[in-house]
Design a protein around this motif. Structure first.
Motif, PDB file in Angstrom:
ATOM      1  N   ASP A 157       0.818  -1.194   0.000  1.00  0.00           N
ATOM      2  CA  ASP A 157       0.000   0.000   0.000  1.00  0.00           C
ATOM      3  C   ASP A 157       0.863   1.260   0.000  1.00  0.00           C
ATOM      4  N   PHE A 158       0.199   2.423  -0.077  1.00  0.00           N
ATOM      5  CA  PHE A 158       0.898   3.701  -0.148  1.00  0.00           C
ATOM      6  C   PHE A 158       1.753   3.949   1.098  1.00  0.00           C
ATOM      7  N   ASP A 159       1.347   3.362   2.242  1.00  0.00           N
ATOM      8  CA  ASP A 159       2.076   3.581   3.489  1.00  0.00           C
ATOM      9  C   ASP A 159       3.075   2.465   3.776  1.00  0.00           C
ATOM     10  N   GLY A 160       3.277   1.581   2.816  1.00  0.00           N
ATOM     11  CA  GLY A 160       4.240   0.498   2.984  1.00  0.00           C
ATOM     12  C   GLY A 160       3.659  -0.789   3.530  1.00  0.00           C
ATOM     13  N   THR A 161       2.386  -0.763   3.920  1.00  0.00           N
ATOM     14  CA  THR A 161       1.749  -1.990   4.409  1.00  0.00           C
ATOM     15  C   THR A 161       1.836  -3.071   3.334  1.00  0.00           C
ATOM     16  N   THR A 162       2.332  -4.220   3.723  1.00  0.00           N
ATOM     17  CA  THR A 162       2.567  -5.309   2.780  1.00  0.00           C
ATOM     18  C   THR A 162       1.906  -6.582   3.303  1.00  0.00           C
ATOM     19  N   ILE A 163       1.120  -7.224   2.444  1.00  0.00           N
ATOM     20  CA  ILE A 163       0.440  -8.458   2.835  1.00  0.00           C
ATOM     21  C   ILE A 163       0.547  -9.469   1.699  1.00  0.00           C
ATOM     22  N   TYR A 164       0.709 -10.727   2.075  1.00  0.00           N
ATOM     23  CA  TYR A 164       0.864 -11.815   1.113  1.00  0.00           C
ATOM     24  C   TYR A 164      -0.232 -12.859   1.279  1.00  0.00           C
ATOM     25  N   ALA A 165      -0.563 -13.494   0.186  1.00  0.00           N
ATOM     26  CA  ALA A 165      -1.431 -14.663   0.261  1.00  0.00           C
ATOM     27  C   ALA A 165      -0.676 -15.769   0.986  1.00  0.00           C
ATOM     28  N   ASP A 166      -1.401 -16.603   1.705  1.00  0.00           N
ATOM     29  CA  ASP A 166      -0.755 -17.688   2.460  1.00  0.00           C
ATOM     30  C   ASP A 166       0.068 -18.603   1.559  1.00  0.00           C
ATOM     31  N   SER A 167      -0.371 -18.784   0.330  1.00  0.00           N
ATOM     32  CA  SER A 167       0.294 -19.709  -0.584  1.00  0.00           C
ATOM     33  C   SER A 167       1.693 -19.247  -0.992  1.00  0.00           C
ATOM     34  N   VAL A 168       1.988 -17.970  -0.819  1.00  0.00           N
ATOM     35  CA  VAL A 168       3.299 -17.459  -1.242  1.00  0.00           C
ATOM     36  C   VAL A 168       4.102 -16.856  -0.093  1.00  0.00           C
ATOM     37  N   LYS A 169       3.502 -16.773   1.076  1.00  0.00           N
ATOM     38  CA  LYS A 169       4.155 -16.148   2.223  1.00  0.00           C
ATOM     39  C   LYS A 169       5.469 -16.869   2.537  1.00  0.00           C
ATOM     40  N   GLY A 170       6.524 -16.075   2.726  1.00  0.00           N
ATOM     41  CA  GLY A 170       7.830 -16.638   3.032  1.00  0.00           C
ATOM     42  C   GLY A 170       8.655 -16.984   1.807  1.00  0.00           C
ATOM     43  N   ARG A 171       8.017 -16.981   0.631  1.00  0.00           N
ATOM     44  CA  ARG A 171       8.728 -17.295  -0.610  1.00  0.00           C
ATOM     45  C   ARG A 171       8.790 -16.102  -1.562  1.00  0.00           C
ATOM     46  N   PHE A 172       7.755 -15.281  -1.561  1.00  0.00           N
ATOM     47  CA  PHE A 172       7.682 -14.131  -2.464  1.00  0.00           C
ATOM     48  C   PHE A 172       7.877 -12.844  -1.669  1.00  0.00           C
ATOM     49  N   THR A 173       8.483 -11.848  -2.332  1.00  0.00           N
ATOM     50  CA  THR A 173       8.667 -10.527  -1.710  1.00  0.00           C
ATOM     51  C   THR A 173       8.266  -9.446  -2.698  1.00  0.00           C
ATOM     52  N   ILE A 174       7.339  -8.601  -2.281  1.00  0.00           N
ATOM     53  CA  ILE A 174       6.902  -7.482  -3.114  1.00  0.00           C
ATOM     54  C   ILE A 174       7.666  -6.235  -2.689  1.00  0.00           C
ATOM     55  N   SER A 175       8.028  -5.397  -3.662  1.00  0.00           N
ATOM     56  CA  SER A 175       8.763  -4.181  -3.321  1.00  0.00           C
ATOM     57  C   SER A 175       8.505  -3.109  -4.366  1.00  0.00           C
ATOM     58  N   LYS A 176       8.799  -1.877  -3.982  1.00  0.00           N
ATOM     59  CA  LYS A 176       8.670  -0.742  -4.886  1.00  0.00           C
ATOM     60  C   LYS A 176      10.032  -0.088  -5.056  1.00  0.00           C
ATOM     61  N   ASP A 177      10.325   0.342  -6.274  1.00  0.00           N
ATOM     62  CA  ASP A 177      11.506   1.163  -6.543  1.00  0.00           C
ATOM     63  C   ASP A 177      10.981   2.538  -6.905  1.00  0.00           C
ATOM     64  N   ASN A 178      11.018   3.429  -5.954  1.00  0.00           N
ATOM     65  CA  ASN A 178      10.414   4.746  -6.165  1.00  0.00           C
ATOM     66  C   ASN A 178      11.158   5.555  -7.222  1.00  0.00           C
ATOM     67  N   ALA A 179      12.461   5.389  -7.285  1.00  0.00           N
ATOM     68  CA  ALA A 179      13.243   6.136  -8.274  1.00  0.00           C
ATOM     69  C   ALA A 179      12.891   5.704  -9.698  1.00  0.00           C
ATOM     70  N   GLU A 180      12.646   4.410  -9.874  1.00  0.00           N
ATOM     71  CA  GLU A 180      12.326   3.884 -11.205  1.00  0.00           C
ATOM     72  C   GLU A 180      10.819   3.836 -11.451  1.00  0.00           C
ATOM     73  N   ASN A 181      10.034   4.099 -10.389  1.00  0.00           N
ATOM     74  CA  ASN A 181       8.577   4.024 -10.484  1.00  0.00           C
ATOM     75  C   ASN A 181       8.125   2.642 -10.943  1.00  0.00           C
ATOM     76  N   THR A 182       8.697   1.624 -10.298  1.00  0.00           N
ATOM     77  CA  THR A 182       8.356   0.240 -10.635  1.00  0.00           C
ATOM     78  C   THR A 182       7.965  -0.554  -9.400  1.00  0.00           C
ATOM     79  N   LEU A 183       7.230  -1.614  -9.661  1.00  0.00           N
ATOM     80  CA  LEU A 183       6.847  -2.588  -8.648  1.00  0.00           C
ATOM     81  C   LEU A 183       7.529  -3.897  -9.010  1.00  0.00           C
ATOM     82  N   SER A 184       8.029  -4.626  -8.017  1.00  0.00           N
ATOM     83  CA  SER A 184       8.689  -5.894  -8.289  1.00  0.00           C
ATOM     84  C   SER A 184       8.094  -7.011  -7.446  1.00  0.00           C
ATOM     85  N   LEU A 185       8.318  -8.226  -7.899  1.00  0.00           N
ATOM     86  CA  LEU A 185       7.937  -9.410  -7.131  1.00  0.00           C
ATOM     87  C   LEU A 185       9.083 -10.406  -7.249  1.00  0.00           C
ATOM     88  N   GLN A 186       9.826 -10.581  -6.168  1.00  0.00           N
ATOM     89  CA  GLN A 186      10.876 -11.579  -6.114  1.00  0.00           C
ATOM     90  C   GLN A 186      10.260 -12.898  -5.691  1.00  0.00           C
TER      91      GLN A 186
END
Length: 123
Positions: free
Chosen positions: A52-81
């Motif tokens: 979310d806009f305030d950094g709140t991050t939530i994952y589905a149970d099926s991916v928790k602990g394996r996937f990481t969502i992040s934002k690159d504000n300088a590049e204006n991109t969203l990523s999913l590792q």
């Protein structure tokens, strides 16, 4: 005009990793609710994670602990590792953004969608 463009999908063996990116234009990623959804073959689209806009991050149970969502504000991109991938992670992955306040897991609450990037995990 908002545009979201995903990249980074591909084929990988189980246990491997991929990093998806979503390049945004027409909105500021740092101030927006941004999410990842996925849709497997003959399955309904499902929510994966949001930041979310305030950094709140939530994952589905099926991916928790394996996937990481992040934002690159300088590049204006969203990523999913995505690590420790499983065959059941095989799907088309979509980036989405919601215009209203606060992220939701309901896909109907999202206004903007990318075209998707395919992830295939073989056993």
């Amino acid at each position: 005009q908002v545009q979201l463009v995903e990249s980074g999908g591909g084929s990988v063996q189980a246990g491997g990793s991929l990093r998806l990116s979503c390049a945004a234009s027409g909105l500021t990623v740092s101030r927006a609710c941004m999410a990842w959804f996925r849709q497997g073959s003959e399955k309904e689209r499902e929510w994966v994670a949001f930041m979310d806009f305030d950094g709140t991050t939530i994952y589905a149970d099926s991916v928790k602990g394996r996937f990481t969502i992040s934002k690159d504000n300088a590049e204006n991109t969203l990523s999913l590792q995505m690590n420790s991938l499983k065959p059941e992670d095989t799907a088309m992955y979509y980036c989405a953004s919601r215009a209203g306040l606060g992220c939701r897991v309901n896909q109907n609450r999202y206004n903007y969608w990318g075209q998707g990037t395919q992830v295939t995990v073989s056993s």
